[in-house]
Design a protein around this motif. Structure first.
Motif, short mmCIF file in Angstrom:
data_model
loop_
_atom_site.label_atom_id
_atom_site.label_comp_id
_atom_site.label_asym_id
_atom_site.label_seq_id
_atom_site.Cartn_x
_atom_site.Cartn_y
_atom_site.Cartn_z
N LEU A 160 6.75 -13.06 -25.45
CA LEU A 160 7.64 -13.43 -24.48
C LEU A 160 7.67 -14.91 -24.27
O LEU A 160 6.58 -15.70 -24.30
N GLN A 177 18.26 -5.10 -13.17
CA GLN A 177 18.99 -6.11 -12.14
C GLN A 177 18.41 -7.35 -12.81
O GLN A 177 17.24 -7.56 -12.72
N SER A 178 19.26 -8.20 -13.43
CA SER A 178 18.72 -9.45 -13.79
C SER A 178 18.61 -10.51 -12.96
O SER A 178 19.70 -10.65 -12.14
N PRO A 214 13.86 -5.38 -12.84
CA PRO A 214 12.48 -5.55 -12.50
C PRO A 214 11.87 -4.11 -12.91
O PRO A 214 12.47 -3.15 -12.76
N LYS A 254 5.97 -10.05 -11.54
CA LYS A 254 5.43 -10.21 -10.15
C LYS A 254 6.17 -11.19 -9.53
O LYS A 254 6.68 -11.34 -8.23
N THR A 255 6.04 -12.32 -10.17
CA THR A 255 6.57 -13.69 -9.49
C THR A 255 7.98 -13.78 -9.64
O THR A 255 8.55 -14.10 -8.32
N GLY A 266 3.13 -11.17 -17.05
CA GLY A 266 4.58 -11.15 -17.52
C GLY A 266 5.35 -9.84 -17.19
O GLY A 266 6.56 -9.43 -17.65
N THR A 267 4.97 -9.26 -16.35
CA THR A 267 5.67 -7.93 -15.88
C THR A 267 6.73 -8.10 -14.65
O THR A 267 7.58 -7.13 -14.42
N1 LIG Z 1 14.40 -9.50 -12.90
C1 LIG Z 1 14.28 -10.27 -13.93
N2 LIG Z 1 15.30 -10.37 -14.57
C2 LIG Z 1 15.25 -11.15 -15.68
N3 LIG Z 1 14.17 -11.45 -16.20
C3 LIG Z 1 12.84 -11.01 -15.63
C4 LIG Z 1 12.88 -10.37 -14.56
N4 LIG Z 1 11.87 -10.36 -13.90
C5 LIG Z 1 10.96 -10.77 -14.97
N5 LIG Z 1 11.81 -11.18 -15.98
C6 LIG Z 1 11.21 -11.99 -17.18
O1 LIG Z 1 9.78 -11.77 -17.15
C7 LIG Z 1 8.89 -12.66 -17.16
C8 LIG Z 1 7.72 -13.00 -16.53
O2 LIG Z 1 7.92 -12.53 -15.26
P1 LIG Z 1 7.07 -13.30 -14.02
O3 LIG Z 1 6.75 -14.41 -14.30
O4 LIG Z 1 7.62 -12.79 -12.80
O5 LIG Z 1 5.70 -12.32 -14.20
P2 LIG Z 1 4.47 -12.25 -13.59
O6 LIG Z 1 4.16 -10.69 -13.30
O7 LIG Z 1 4.27 -12.95 -12.31
O8 LIG Z 1 3.25 -12.50 -14.62
P3 LIG Z 1 2.16 -13.57 -14.16
O9 LIG Z 1 1.03 -12.29 -13.63
O10 LIG Z 1 1.61 -13.80 -15.84
O11 LIG Z 1 2.01 -14.51 -13.35
C9 LIG Z 1 10.24 -13.88 -16.62
O12 LIG Z 1 9.84 -14.99 -17.18
C10 LIG Z 1 11.31 -13.13 -17.15
O13 LIG Z 1 11.46 -13.91 -18.44
#
Ligand SMILES: Nc1ncnc2c1ncn2[C@@H]1O[C@H](COP(=O)(O)OP(=O)(O)OP(=O)(O)O)[C@@H](O)[C@H]1O
Ligand SMILES: [Mg+2]
Lengths: 467, 595
Positions: free
Chosen positions: A358, B504-505, B427, B241-242, B238-239
């Motif tokens: 990713l 949902q993107s 999500p 959350k943020t 990367g799942t």
């Molecule tokens: N709703 C969404 N639409 C499109 N892409 C998404 C979506 N949610 C997550 N992603 C993809 O997944 C990636 C990781 O998401 P995010 O940064 O929210 O993960 P995280 O769970 O906060 O990870 P960490 O614990 O490492 O902070 C994003 O950079 C994006 O590429």
């Protein structure tokens, strides 16, 4: 003012005799006023000098971690000199093209470049309001990265590998081929080796030499037989140099840190010697914060021309991505390139796993005007289709390929094409982004049109070749 | 209170500094440590020994240096100027720090929490002689174009108004009213301080009944959140959350957003700071930043300040709640906060419990989530604090202590699934593992305001998804061929549900949020496909024919094709779908054997 009332700094004073040596640590008693996290110089009777860092200071005891290790030190004869300041390194552009050990001593028989620009190797936290959000696409020439996990200038994107997988070839290929299309800017590589074999270091040096980039590379080498604790210093020293080159010298710097697993083990060794309460697998509870203080030293700053792109490499014990080192790294970095043994065994180079890899900064760095309009949808469609391939393969292994539907067969065919034509390429093959994206459409075209739900009608119209 | 020397440094280990020869210090008092006057807080007091956690880098501190007491607990300054600002974990304005120390945060920088020079237009709403209770309003300041700042008496003051200034411009330092209370006079200003570790009182805690509408379909329709509720969002790296938190911060229907970046990435904060001012809130038509506060204590900033950041944020949230606003607090990530606790506890050589976390982890988590809620304020208004906490379990394993303890204190749980995330199904909220106990509480609102059949739609979908999970199990063992078409239709409908509805993107300009009408209509279309499809299959139609319908691809693309301001387009789509299915059904009705 009141700080005059504080006790005299110990700077320059020398103490003789240690009260204890535990693993990589020495303990001194009766020192008053040693500064936390400051440097000491340790001298033995034979004249050798080692360096240490103060991990704890109190009226009773001062605990020092010795970078060169403690073997050979004796309790009564060791002399310790307090420097009264944190660990610093002198910076200059002349560092380019040079080779140093893990703590910054020259290894190439040349003197250390003259400079009075000294900086604390620990760096300082970057103010989030001073950061510039990275958006510039770096073309690596590797389809798996450019097409599906785009690298962005200023990103921290690690390679999660396993023993025997070609992470070094991939990192070297990226370092050789990485460029911003249509831009010609000063570019440098800072290479920090921690506990890797001489052969591996040699491989990188040869690769830089081959591409004629060696004069723009700074190497910090802590090899497998070098002191382990010195590894704690190596990434800090390397990143301090990288910050100087990026933000004082306006260069775009790629920092390769390999192997972070060895760094973490050194940290664990110190922690164990201090009898700290471990969290998972014996690693200290502060491993996350410690790694973050390294990885967060990447990025772009508002008002500065240069940038730091980080590519840490780590080998996963037993290919286990949930092991604390890849796990905590993944929680800090902006994505990850995961290498997969199965692909490697099938002969696919680079064996970059389709699903767990990713790039989080990809979203803002691709698309119309940056790469190509269809890039995001194409990547998403490739991911989705490949995820389905995995399901079909699992099913085929249960019920046999003969029982699969024609659609399932189309997916299997796509899977083959994706792995052997899209992912696979030569280790000197430098594909343009156009080539990568067109190849993506080509392999997708083995699937019927109505399966491609993540791309638009117009994109299908323009690029789909399966009609 | 004046600063006074309370002791001398005895020992320094990372962010923990022990102070010896202590006289007259108080537990939880804020201290200034060493020649740079680093801010710290007393966390343990034993005889003449005080243990402090220091909010800045302790490099260079040495035994023997002096420590001063401030006489105050760790507090935040509450007043106009909070909105639109970005603070660190101990309420220092990061933009002002930047002016002082450029791109890096150096230790020892001092910045007033709020701007003390700026003049605000204050309009009083009380008169001399008025008797005021704690927390009552004395006037208003237009803090931003979207939020009116209701200037309140601090919660611990009562009295009669002696005098009040006329409408005009005042700084937050100037007294704007004088009260006499129990024979004493008290000056009231546009701001006051409040200790962060202490919950702000309110008149009455209320039950929950309003949803926090998020614009995320899987949340609003399947696992809804209530205003005043608390939800945990656990998931491996990367799942997503943020992104879920960012998405909520952008589109949820709270009045005020407080985003706490707690031990996470610098670039994620930068991303918000660049994006938010440009985003237009669809409800107010103004920039999102006008209703937002960002607290950023990124992973490379001092760990003790990370511990404090959560409290700083939630206290600000309670402050706006007390004005009668609905506030949403995002804490990303509560695991980093728990780890800060663990690190500090370890340095203090406390007895560890599970996985090195201190034994008081559950009670601290409980205290934090307890501060969510819907209240009636002292002035009779309704306000709420909704808490959305992300959890980052090591190895993505939910059996670890932070996830497990958090589960006890939240009533909604959006479990992020690695498999979904890897397949880029975002999500990645797992429909099998997630739950929301607020579903019943918010159902009435949905039924009154959006759709009579909201609850039954939801339940029908949940049932379908559960059936699908069981069927998938069978398919994994023996392949899909053994299933009758009616069951294959369940698989097919769920595939459609996932592609067309649940996914949902966050990056699609239309799909990044959905208004409630659009959500309900989309779900109805998919259920129509299933229900009528099933009838047709019973009559002898084939799955292939269902999928080959022209409207099928329209359904798949409706999420990004139908704009939020034209949800009615979906009614037309539903009619077309019904007609197509009816026609197909009619064919089979006439000749059941036909293929
Ligand atoms: N709703 C969404 N639409 C499109 N892409 C998404 C979506 N949610 C997550 N992603 C993809 O997944 C990636 C990781 O998401 P995010 O940064 O929210 O993960 P995280 O769970 O906060 O990870 P960490 O614990 O490492 O902070 C994003 O950079 C994006 O590429
Ligand atoms: Mg995150």
């Amino acid at each position: 003012m009141s700080n005059r009332a504080t006790p005299q700094v110990l700077e320059g004073r020398e103490y003789i005799g240690l009260s204890e040596i535990v693993g990589p640590l020495i303990v001194l008693e009766g020192v008053r006023g040693a500064g936390y996290n400051e440097v000491v110089e340790i001298r033995q009777p034979d004249g050798g000098v080692r360096h240490g860092l103060i991990l704890e200071t109190s009226r009773e005891a001062t605990v020092v971690q010795v970078f060169e290790g403690t073997s050979g030190l004796s309790l009564p004869d060791t002399r310790v000199r307090f420097k009264g300041k944190p660990l610093e390194i002198a910076l200059s552009r002349e560092l380019l093209g040079r080779v140093f050990n893990g703590s910054g001593q020259p290894l190439d028989n040349l003197p250390y470049p003259v400079s009075d620009e000294w900086r604390d190797v620990n760096g300082l936290p970057i103010n989030p309001t001073a950061r510039d959000y990275p958006r510039k696409f770096i073309q690596t020439g590797l389809s798996a990265i450019d097409g599906m996990n785009t690298l962005i200038r200023g990103q921290k994107l690690p390679i999660f590998s396993g023993s025997g997988l070609p992470h070094n070839q991939i990192a070297a290929q990226i370092a050789r081929q990485a460029r911003i299309v249509g831009e010609d800017v000063p570019f440098a590589v800072v290479f920090a080796a921690m506990g890797i074999k001489y052969d591996t270091a040699r491989f990188f040096i040869d690769s830089f030499e081959e591409s004629g980039a060696l004069e723009n590379v700074v190497l910090f080498l802590n090899l497998a037989d070098d002191p382990t604790i010195e590894r704690l210093l190596t990434p800090r020293t390397a990143l301090t140099v990288a910050e100087f080159l990026a933000f004082d010298q306006e260069m775009h710097v790629l920092v390769i840190l390999t192997d972070m697993s060895n760094y973490c083990e050194a940290l664990r060794e110190v922690s164990t010697s201090r009898s700290e309460i471990p969290s998972r697998k014996g690693y200290p509870g502060y491993l996350y914060s410690d790694l973050a203080s390294t990885y967060e030293r990447a990025g772009m700053l508002l008002g500065f021309r240069g940038s730091i792109t980080q590519m840490p490499i780590l080998t996963m014990a037993n290919d286990d991505i949930t092991h604390p080192i890849p796990d905590l790294t993944g929680y800090i970095t902006e994505g990850q390139i995961v290498l997969e043994r199965e692909l490697h065994q099938k002969g696919v180079y680079p064996p970059i796993a389709g699903l767990p890899s990713l790039s989080r900064l990809m979203k803002d760095g691709i698309g119309e005007g940056l790469t190509r309009q269809d890039h995001a949808h194409l990547a998403s469609q490739l991911f989705a289709a490949y995820a389905h391939v995995k399901e079909v393969r699992a099913l085929a292994s249960v019920i046999g390929e003969e029982e699969l539907t024609p659609l399932d067969h189309a997916y299997l065919e796509f899977g083959e094409g994706f792995e052997h034509r899209f992912l696979a390429q030569g280790d000197h093959e430098d594909r343009s982004l156009e080539q990568t994206l067109d190849l993506g459409w080509e392999v997708l075209s083995t699937l019927p049109e109505e399966e491609l739900t993540r791309v638009t009608e117009e994109e299908l119209e323009k690029h789909y070749k399966g009609k | 209170m004046d600063k006074r020397v309370v002791g001398k440094i005895r020992r320094v280990v990372g962010p923990v500094v022990e102070v010896g020869e202590v006289r007259d210090a108080q537990m939880a008092e804020v201290v200034e440590v060493g020649p740079d006057h680093l801010i710290g807080e007393i966390v343990r007091l034993q005889a003449d020994l005080a243990t402090t956690q220091v909010y800045e880098d302790t490099t260079g501190l040495r035994p023997g240096q002096e420590v001063w007491g401030t006489g105050m607990p760790l507090s935040v300054e509450l007043g106009p100027g909070l909105l639109g600002t970005i603070f660190d974990g101990v309420q220092r304005r990061l933009e002002v720090i930047r002016q002082q120390s450029n791109q890096y945060i150096r230790k020892g920088v001092r910045v007033a929490p709020l701007d003390h020079e700026k003049k605000w237009l204050f309009r009083p709403t009380v008169r001399p002689g008025d008797r005021l209770g704690p927390g009552e309003m004395i006037g208003v300041v237009r803090e931003t174009e979207v939020i009116e700042h209701r200037v309140m008496l601090p919660p611990d003051i009562v009295g009669i108004v002696d005098s009040v200034v006329p409408e005009g411009e005042y700084t937050i330092e100037e007294p704007v009213a004088v009260l006499s209370a129990e024979g004493k006079t008290v000056e009231v200003r546009l701001s006051h301080r409040w200790p962060v570790r202490k919950q702000r009182p309110s008149a009455e805690k209320l039950g929950l009944s309003l949803p926090l509408v998020t614009g995320l379909r899987v949340v609003d329709m399947l696992f809804p959140l209530a205003k005043g509720g608390a939800v945990a969002v656990p998931g491996g790296f990367g799942t997503g959350k943020t992104l879920i938190q960012h998405s909520l911060a952008k589109w949820c229907d709270a009045d005020v957003i407080i985003f706490i970046g707690c031990g996470e990435r610098g670039n994620e904060i930068t991303d918000m700071l660049i994006e938010f001012p440009k985003l237009i809130d669809p409800r107010s038509g103004k920039s999102m930043m006008q209703r937002s506060i960002v607290i950023a204590n990124t992973s490379n900033m001092p760990v003790a300040a990370r511990e404090a950041s959560i409290y700083t944020g939630i206290t600000m949230a309670e402050y706006y709640r007390d004005m009668g606003y609905h506030v949403a607090v995002m804490a990303d990530s509560t695991s980093r906060w728990a780890e800060a606790l663990r690190e500090l506890s370890g340095r203090m050589e406390e007895m560890p419990a599970d996985e090195g976390f201190p034994a008081y982890l559950p009670s601290r988590l409980a205290e934090f989530y307890e501060r969510a809620g819907m209240v009636r304020t002292r002035t009779g208004k309704i306000g709420s604090v909704t808490t959305i906490g992300s959890v980052s379990p090591p190895g993505g394993d939910f059996s670890e202590p932070v996830t497990q303890h958090t589960k006890r204190f939240v009533r909604s749980f959006w479990a992020l699934d690695r498999q979904l995330a890897n397949a880029r199904h975002y999500p990645a909220i797992s429909w099998l593992e997630s739950y929301s106990e607020y579903t019943r509480e918010v159902a009435a609102w949905w039924q009154q305001n959006v759709a009579e059949d909201w609850l039954s739609l939801r339940n029908e979908v949940m049932e379908l998804l559960q059936k699908e999970a069981r069927l998938q199990h069978v398919v994994k063992l023996v392949g899909p061929d053994v299933l009758p078409d009616s069951q294959k239709l369940i698989l097919e409908s769920c595939t459609l549900l996932k592609n067309a509805f649940l996914q949902q993107s966050a990056f699609d300009p239309v799909d990044m949020y959905s208004v409630v009408q659009k959500q309900v209509k989309m779900l109805r279309i998919i259920l129509t496909f299933y229900r009528k499809g099933l009838e047709n299959i019973k009559r002898g139609a084939t799955l292939v024919r269902l999928r080959r319908m022209k409207v099928y691809s329209e359904i798949v693309r409706m999420k990004s094709d139908v704009p939020n301001d034209q949800p009615d387009l979906l009614d037309a789509l539903e009619r077309r779908l019904s007609r197509a299915l009816d026609q197909m059904g009619a064919v089979y009705e006439q000749s059941p054997e036909a293929t």
